[in-house]
Enzyme design. Structure first.
Site, PDB file in Angstrom:
ATOM      1  N   ARG A 265      62.159  15.442 146.872  1.00  0.00           N
ATOM      2  CA  ARG A 265      61.303  14.420 147.485  1.00  0.00           C
ATOM      3  C   ARG A 265      61.806  13.954 148.863  1.00  0.00           C
ATOM      4  O   ARG A 265      61.051  13.935 149.843  1.00  0.00           O
ATOM      5  CB  ARG A 265      61.234  13.235 146.511  1.00  0.00           C
ATOM      6  N   ALA A 477      72.187  -5.603 128.110  1.00  0.00           N
ATOM      7  CA  ALA A 477      72.180  -6.117 129.495  1.00  0.00           C
ATOM      8  C   ALA A 477      70.835  -5.875 130.163  1.00  0.00           C
ATOM      9  O   ALA A 477      70.098  -4.960 129.811  1.00  0.00           O
ATOM     10  CB  ALA A 477      73.266  -5.412 130.313  1.00  0.00           C
ATOM     11  N   GLU A 481      70.083  -5.073 137.138  1.00  0.00           N
ATOM     12  CA  GLU A 481      70.376  -6.312 137.861  1.00  0.00           C
ATOM     13  C   GLU A 481      71.871  -6.634 137.783  1.00  0.00           C
ATOM     14  O   GLU A 481      72.474  -7.115 138.738  1.00  0.00           O
ATOM     15  CB  GLU A 481      69.553  -7.469 137.287  1.00  0.00           C
TER      16      GLU A 481
END
Ligand SMILES: Cc1ncc(C[n+]2csc(CCOP(=O)(O)OP(=O)(O)O)c2C)c(N)n1
Ligand SMILES: [Mg+2]
Length: 581
Positions: A265, A477, A481
């Site tokens: 890509r 978790a 983040e």
């Protein structure tokens, strides 16, 4: 021919007329949560045999209607009661609109005589819905209820604009209002053929000129390209272009096709000289089409709406049309003309892509455990590749796990959190998928964080025998983040850790099959048992140490100009006047 009077019901409530109109439009299933304000319609819909999928939170109902629309091509319908019933839908309504998925949400509101008097569940709901829908209206005259419903369906299906969610509410007294049958015109409940927009011939010729003189042509598709598989493949073949799909249009072109270069890509975007977008916005996933990301490209754009034709980069030309019709017209206009494509370039990319994709697939099953001794999340995808058929419906929801899933899942039918980044869709999407297409296997891979939002809907799956498999990639978790905090905030991990909860126990308590998987050797067998005993949940304990592609590229950090660090840096160089190569 003389007109013959049709026998008609003399008079019926607006609710009864609405239920008949929904049925006549082909609505076979409504997702919702009951409340007295909408009960007249709920009751008539049920009496007509429309299946009611009763959920535990209205948000889930709208997510389900969204997935139903995606998988069936029908308009998804949800019904919710006044006040909190409506406000609970906000996230899912916004998600449907941002995703361009036709969903009609029918809401309730207090009777007119109680308006502004402090009624039960009273709120200015339409004003909340306006910015997140294509259409938001209160239907106040019983005789216009069916007409308004038709308008809501039309707007959701993009007549005169983009597709998305429509919101239509009825005060309870309006639902109860009697309407003589002759005031309800049949044309307002007739199913409509899909919209088809024919292209302008000048634009078609200009597109041929551009595409056939390109050296490094790239085609990128989005949601709007669905339904144009045949024409798309014919164009790729005729031009020798390379092809990048996006999550919205996954599965349009089979992986085996020679144009597919998804694993390359970044290189493709940096080298393209002509980019054809088909039914695709140039949003953050495509670097906003910026010259920093596409330094050598000019754009040709095909789409039905302004957003797909001219957002961020203008097309030269812009072909406003239904993609299948535009592509077909372009192919005809080109005749047997030979393209200028550099075939050595496209073949080189294809070979590199094939090598990368194969190497990636081969590594999944040996992905190393983390320092905590828990398995790598890619083991889940190795097991899915071994056990789940390619014609299954695959769903992904979460942070890191979504990034791994995009590469790990190979199913052609695929839904995920989408451009809205809407955590929580995984469970309701999977339930709606299993109900819409019970003959297919449905597997939803969810982060433990994402799973929590609509976990209670497993109860809905059990009650309605929606035979989906929910995999929870449990790293205790909100990990993408947490990773951002570690890397960019000096390791101050705050509010991003979860309990290592027993999600299998939760599923069992709700009446589903549930298993905990800690050992990679057990994964495939557990997955087989889950499919056999669905609805089922596998709580797979995975490591937090695995850095996903999105995490590693800075998606969680939210750079200033672009969604990924490398593009953001290129954008900064462009702003500083440096030449991008
Ligand atoms: C409704 C919502 N809230 C918060 C976020 C921000 N967010 C994006 S990814 C993510 C972490 C997801 O955690 P999990 O589902 O467990 O996946 P993991 O990264 O751990 O694989 C969060 C909080 C969001 N996109 N949507
Ligand atoms: Mg997690």
């Amino acid at each position: 021919m003389s007109a013959v009077a049709q026998p008609r019901v003399a008079s019926a409530s607006a609710a009864e007329h609405l239920a008949r109109a929904l049925s006549a439009r082909g609505v076979r299933r409504i997702f919702g949560l009951e409340g007295g304000h909408v009960q007249p319609l709920w009751d008539h819909a049920a009496r007509l045999g429309i299946a009611i999928v009763d959920v535990r939170d209205e948000r889930a109902a709208v997510h389900m209607a969204h997935a139903h629309a995606e998988l069936t091509g029908e308009t998804g319908v949800a019904m919710v009661t006044a006040g909190p019933g409506v406000t609970n839908t906000v996230t899912a309504v916004a998600n449907a609109t941002i995703s361009g998925v036709p969903v009609v949400v029918i809401g309730g509101c207090p009777p007119a005589a109680q308006e502004h008097m402090g009624p039960l569940q009273g709120l200015r709901q339409v004003e909340i819905m306006v910015p997140i829908t294509r259409f938001a209206r209160t239907s106040r005259a019983p005789e216009n209820a069916v007409r308004d419903l038709d308008a809501a369906f039309s707007a959701a299906n993009g007549e005169g604009g983009e597709r998305g969610a429509s919101y239509l509410e009825f005060p309870t007294d309006v639902l109860r209002g009697e309407v003589p049958a002759q005031l309800v015109l049949d044309e307002f409940s007739a199913p409509r053929a899909a919209r088809r927009i024919a292209p302008d011939l000048g634009a078609v010729q200009a597109a041929v000129q551009r595409l056939w003189s390109a050296r490094r042509p790239v085609v990128i598709t989005g949601r709007g390209a669905r339904g144009a598989e045949r024409e798309l493949i014919a164009l790729l073949d005729a031009v020798g272009a390379v092809y990048l799909d996006t999550q919205e249009s996954r599965g349009l072109v089979p992986d085996e096709h020679a144009a597919g270069v998804g694993a390359m890509r970044g290189v493709v975007m940096s080298q393209a000289d002509v980019v054809l977008t088909v039914g695709r916005k140039l949003d953050y996933q495509l670097g906003y089409g910026s010259p920093a990301v596409f330094p050598h490209a000019t754009f040709v754009r095909i789409g039905e709406s302004a957003a797909e034709l001219s957002d961020n980069r203008r097309g030269d030309p812009e072909v406003r049309a239904t993609p299948a019709l535009a592509l077909d017209a372009i192919l005809r206009a080109a005749g047997g003309r030979a393209p200028a494509t550099d075939y050595a370039w496209s073949a080189g990319l294809r070979a590199a892509h094939a090598q990368r994709a194969a190497a990636y697939g081969a590594k999944l099953a040996s992905a190393p455990a983390g320092s905590d001794g828990r398995m790598h999340p890619n083991r889940i995808f190795a097991a899915i590749r071994a056990v789940v058929p390619d014609d299954a419906i695959a769903i992904a929801d979460g942070g890191d796990i979504l990034s791994f899933a995009r590469l790990g899942l190979t199913q052609r039918t695929y839904l995920d959190s989408g451009t809205f980044g809407c955590l929580g869709v995984g469970v309701p999407f999977a339930i709606a998928a299993a109900l819409a297409q019970p003959e297919r296997t449905v597997v939803a891979v969810n982060g433990d964080g994402a799973f929590g939002f609509n976990a209670i809907e497993i109860d809905t799956a059990v009650r309605h025998n929606a035979r989906a498999v929910f995999i929870v990639a449990n790293n205790a978790a909100w990990n993408i983040e947490r990773y951002d905090q570690i890397v960019n905030y000096d390791g101050r991990v705050v509010g991003t850790e979860l309990r290592d909860s027993d999600y299998a126990g939760l599923a069992i308590a709700l009446g589903a099959h549930g298993e905990t998987v800690t050992d990679t050797d057990q994964l495939e067998a557990a997955l087989r048992r889950a499919i056999e005993n669905a609805p089922a949940l596998l709580d797979v304990k995975v490591t937090r140490d695995a850095v996903s592609s999105d995490g590693g590229k800075g998606l969680g950090y939210v750079p200033t100009y672009q969604p990924l660090n490398a593009w953001d840096e290129a954008e900064r160089r462009r702003r500083a006047g440096e030449v991008t190569e």
